[in-house]
Design a protein around this motif. Structure first.
Motif, PDB file in Angstrom:
ATOM      1  N   GLN A   1       1.076  -1.667  -0.072  1.00  0.00           N
ATOM      2  CA  GLN A   1      -0.072  -0.082  -0.015  1.00  0.00           C
ATOM      3  C   GLN A   1       0.591   1.574   0.251  1.00  0.00           C
TER       4      GLN A   1
ATOM      5  N   LEU B   1       2.147   2.387  -3.753  1.00  0.00           N
ATOM      6  CA  LEU B   1       0.951   2.643  -4.798  1.00  0.00           C
ATOM      7  C   LEU B   1       0.888   4.130  -3.559  1.00  0.00           C
ATOM      8  N   GLU B   2       0.795   4.097  -2.673  1.00  0.00           N
ATOM      9  CA  GLU B   2       0.786   5.925  -2.124  1.00  0.00           C
ATOM     10  C   GLU B   2       2.257   6.759  -2.666  1.00  0.00           C
TER      11      GLU B   2
ATOM     12  N   GLU C   1       3.831   6.197  -5.669  1.00  0.00           N
ATOM     13  CA  GLU C   1       3.588   5.707  -6.351  1.00  0.00           C
ATOM     14  C   GLU C   1       2.798   7.268  -7.296  1.00  0.00           C
ATOM     15  N   GLN C   2       1.879   7.803  -6.335  1.00  0.00           N
ATOM     16  CA  GLN C   2       0.653   8.828  -6.968  1.00  0.00           C
ATOM     17  C   GLN C   2       1.419  10.188  -6.002  1.00  0.00           C
ATOM     18  N   GLU C   3       2.088  10.008  -4.874  1.00  0.00           N
ATOM     19  CA  GLU C   3       2.605  11.550  -4.849  1.00  0.00           C
ATOM     20  C   GLU C   3       3.863  11.627  -5.698  1.00  0.00           C
ATOM     21  N   GLU C   4       4.348  10.464  -6.342  1.00  0.00           N
ATOM     22  CA  GLU C   4       5.096  10.372  -7.379  1.00  0.00           C
ATOM     23  C   GLU C   4       5.366  11.599  -8.894  1.00  0.00           C
ATOM     24  N   LEU C   5       3.910  10.973  -9.404  1.00  0.00           N
ATOM     25  CA  LEU C   5       2.969  12.057  -9.824  1.00  0.00           C
ATOM     26  C   LEU C   5       2.795  12.949  -9.883  1.00  0.00           C
ATOM     27  N   GLN C   6       1.898  13.749  -8.408  1.00  0.00           N
ATOM     28  CA  GLN C   6       1.488  14.367  -8.564  1.00  0.00           C
ATOM     29  C   GLN C   6       2.674  15.440  -8.645  1.00  0.00           C
TER      30      GLN C   6
ATOM     31  N   LYS D   1      10.637   4.651  -2.517  1.00  0.00           N
ATOM     32  CA  LYS D   1      10.561   2.209  -3.143  1.00  0.00           C
ATOM     33  C   LYS D   1      11.141   1.823  -3.243  1.00  0.00           C
TER      34      LYS D   1
END
Length: 523
Positions: free
Chosen positions: A269, A272-273, A275-280, A313
Motif C-alpha cells: 500500500q 502505491l501511495e 507512486e501517486q505522490e511521485e506523479l503529483q 521505493k
C-alpha cells in the motif's frame, strides 16, 4: 518505471573483486593484504592529529549557489592543519556516472588535488590527492539508470520532459555497477593487461608492511589509490575501518506469519501511495520554469522530494523481495570481526574508528524507519557481539569502537546508544551526510530511538539510543533553513585518546553564505 536501479549484492561483490584482481596469484605470492594500507605522510606516528568528515556531497551547483563548494571553502578555512578527510559516501549524484566527476567532485575539491589549479585538465580516473580524501561507497555510487532513461539522459531538456523529470543529473552511463567509483579511487588492477606489468606495479606500490603482510602504500601527492572497497589503516595509533555497507544492508526477510503478511500488505500500500505522490510532484514540476529563480528553487525542493521517493521505493522493494544468504556480505563482516579482534590484541592501538555509508542509528525523517537501517544495525551488532565474546574482559568496559561515522542521512547528527543488551551499547555515532546534497528534516517522533526485540519471553520494546545533536532542514516557507555541514575531529591525548568533535556549518542567509563553528564536544 523507477528512475534508478541498483545491482544485486552478489554482483557488487563480484565486480569489485574483478576490479582489484582479488587474490590473484601474483598478489598471494607476495603475501599482500588487499584490505590494508599505510598513509605515508611522515605524520602518521603523531599521537595527536586532526581530520575532517564529509558525506553525501557529490552534487552540482543549485542555480545561483553551490553548497558543496561552500562546505569545501569552510574546510579550507577551519581545517588547514587536518591530515586527511573521511568521506562517508555518495560521492556523485544522482547516479555515480563518470561524466559528473569533473563538475561534482574535481571542481569543488580542486585545492586538495595535484594539478587542481587547472581542474579542467584532470580526469576522474587519474586523480592524485595532496590532502587525502578517503571515501567509502554510497548507494548512489552504485546506482545505474534503466536503459529507456539512459537513451535520453544526456540529451536536450525537451527529451527529458518526455519522461517528466527536469534537471535531474542522471547521466548517459550510470555508475556501471560501481565501476566509475572504482576507477576514481581504487587501485584498479583489473586495468593492467600484462602479467609482468602487474608484478612491477605490485612491487612498486605495495611496499608497506603491516601485521598481515605487505600492503599498499598511500603517498599523498604521489600515489593515492585505495586497496579495496573496504579497507583499514592505522594513523596515530588509531585503527580506521572503512566499510562498504551497500553489501550488508539488505533487509531481513519478512516472517511467514500473519503479522508478516499484514506488514507486506502495508508495504504494498505504501508503494502505491508514493507512486501517486511521485506523479503529483512531476505534475507540479511541469508547471515550473527553471529559468526563473523563484521557480528554480521550487524545482530544487521538488527534486529533493523525488530523491526521497526513489530511495523509499528501493527500500520498500528490498523489503518485499525474497532474500537468501548470498544477499549479505558475510565475508566483509567476518573480516571486520577478525580485524577488530586483532586490533584489540595489539598494544600499539589506542582506539578504533569505523566509517560507512548507511547509519545504524538515525533520526532523519526518511531513514530512521527503513529496513536497510535496521539491517545495518543488526549486522554490525552481530560483529560487535562476536568481538566482545572473543575479547572477554580485555576491552575493560570500553566500547568495541570509539566512534562510528556514517552518511546517507542528509544531516549532521550525534547519537549515543544506551544499554541495548548487545555489544553496540554506549557507542557514539556521528552522521556527516549534510555536505552538499539537499538537507533533510528530523523526524517528528522525538529524539529517543526505540527498538522492538523478539526474544524468548516474547516481544519487547525499549529505548536504544538518544539523539544529542541534529543539524538539518527546518522551518517552512520563507523561514526555511537549509544548513550544510561537515565535522572536524581532533584526536587528543596519549594512551587513552579523546576525540574533540567540532561541527562546522554553512548556510545561505539573505543571499550570503554564513559559516559558523558549533560548540565542540569531547568523546
Amino acid at each position: 518505471m523507477r528512475l534508478i536501479s541498483e545491482p544485486p549484492v552478489p554482483v557488487k561483490i563480484h565486480k569489485m573483486k574483478q576490479r582489484v584482481r582479488w587474490q590473484h596469484p601474483s598478489i598471494v605470492q607476495r603475501q599482500i593484504d588487499q584490505t590494508s594500507m599505510v598513509v605515508d605522510d611522515d605524520y602518521q606516528e603523531n599521537s595527536e592529529f586532526s581530520f575532517m568528515v564529509i558525506g553525501d556531497s557529490g552534487t552540482k551547483s543549485h542555480y545561483s549557489h553551490h553548497p558543496q563548494r561552500q562546505v569545501m571553502e569552510m574546510m579550507l578555512k577551519y581545517g588547514g592543519d587536518c591530515r586527511f578527510v573521511l568521506h562517508t559516501g555518495d560521492v556523485i549524484y544522482v547516479v555515480g556516472s563518470r561524466e559528473y566527476y569533473p563538475r561534482n567532485f574535481i571542481q569543488p575539491y580542486r585545492e586538495f588535488l595535484v594539478g587542481g589549479e587547472n581542474p579542467d585538465s584532470l580526469t576522474y580516473d587519474n586523480m592524485v590527492f595532496k590532502l587525502p580524501i578517503l571515501p567509502v561507497l554510497g548507494n548512489h555510487d552504485y546506482y545505474d539508470v534503466p536503459w529507456p532513461y539512459r537513451l535520453v539522459a544526456g540529451a536536450t531538456l525537451p527529451l527529458r520532459r518526455i519522461f517528466r523529470y527536469k534537471d535531474i543529473e542522471i547521466g548517459w552511463h550510470g555508475s556501471n555497477q560501481g565501476d566509475a567509483y572504482a576507477r576514481a579511487f581504487l587501485d584498479y588492477l583489473g586495468g593492467i593487461s600484462y602479467p609482468l606489468e602487474l608484478e612491477r606495479h605490485l612491487d612498486q606500490y605495495y611496499t608497506a608492511k603491516t601485521d598481515n603482510g605487505r600492503c599498499l602504500r598511500y603517498q599523498p601527492g604521489e600515489f593515492t589509490r585505495l586497496p579495496n572497497r573496504y579497507y583499514t589503516f592505522r594513523y596515530g595509533g588509531i585503527d580506521f575501518f572503512a566499510l562498504d555497507s551497500n553489501t550488508f544492508n539488505t533487509p531481513e526477510p519478512l516472517p511467514a506469519t500473519q503479522a508478516g503478511d499484514a506488514y507486506r500488505q502495508q508495504l504494498q500500500q505504501r508503494r502505491l501511495e508514493i507512486e501517486q505522490e511521485e506523479l503529483q510532484i512531476l505534475a507540479a514540476c511541469d508547471k515550473l520554469n527553471p529559468n526563473y529563480p523563484s521557480e528554480a528553487e521550487q524545482l530544487a525542493d521538488l527534486g529533493g522530494k523525488l530523491d526521497q521517493i526513489n530511495e523509499i521505493k528501493i527500500d520498500v522493494e528490498k523489503q518485499l523481495e525474497s532474500h537468501t544468504s548470498a544477499d549479505v556480505d558475510l565475508e566483509q563482516l567476518e573480516w571486520l570481526k577478525n580485524r577488530l579482534i586483532e586490533s584489540w590484541h595489539n598494544s600499539e592501538v589506542r582506539g578504533r574508528i569505523i566509517f560507512l555509508h548507511h547509519p545504524p542509528y538515525v533520526t532523519e525523517a526518511t531513514k530512521w524507519h527503513q529496513g536497510q537501517t535496521l539491517a545495518v544495525r543488526h549486522r554490525l551488532r552481530w560483529a560487535f557481539d562476536q568481538v566482545a565474546a572473543t575479547l572477554g574482559n580485555l576491552h575493560q568496559g570500553r566500547p568495541i569502537a570509539d566512534l562510528v561515522f556514517s552518511g546517507h542521512a542528509h544531516c549532521l547528527e550525534h547519537l549515543q546508544t544506551e544499554n541495548t543488551g548487545y555489544a553496540d551499547s554506549h557507542i557514539n555515532y556521528i552522521i556527516s551526510g549534510g555536505s552538499g546534497r539537499r538537507p533533510r528534516r528530523q523526524r517528528e517522533e522525538g529524539l529517543e530511538l526505540m527498538e522492538t526485540f523478539h526474544e524468548a519471553n516474547g516481544i519487547s520494546t525499549r529505548k536504544v539510543a538518544n539523539s544529542l545533536l541534529y543539524v538539518g532542514r527546518s522551518g517552512h516557507g520563507l523561514n526555511t533553513r537549509k544548513p550544510y555541514s561537515c565535522v572536524r575531529v581532533d584526536v587528543l591525548g596519549d594512551n587513552l585518546p579523546q576525540f574533540r568533535i567540532t561541527p562546522m556549518v554553512t548556510e545561505l542567509v539573505e543571499d550570503k553564505w554564513c559559516d559558523r563553528l558549533l560548540n565542540s564536544f569531547v568523546i
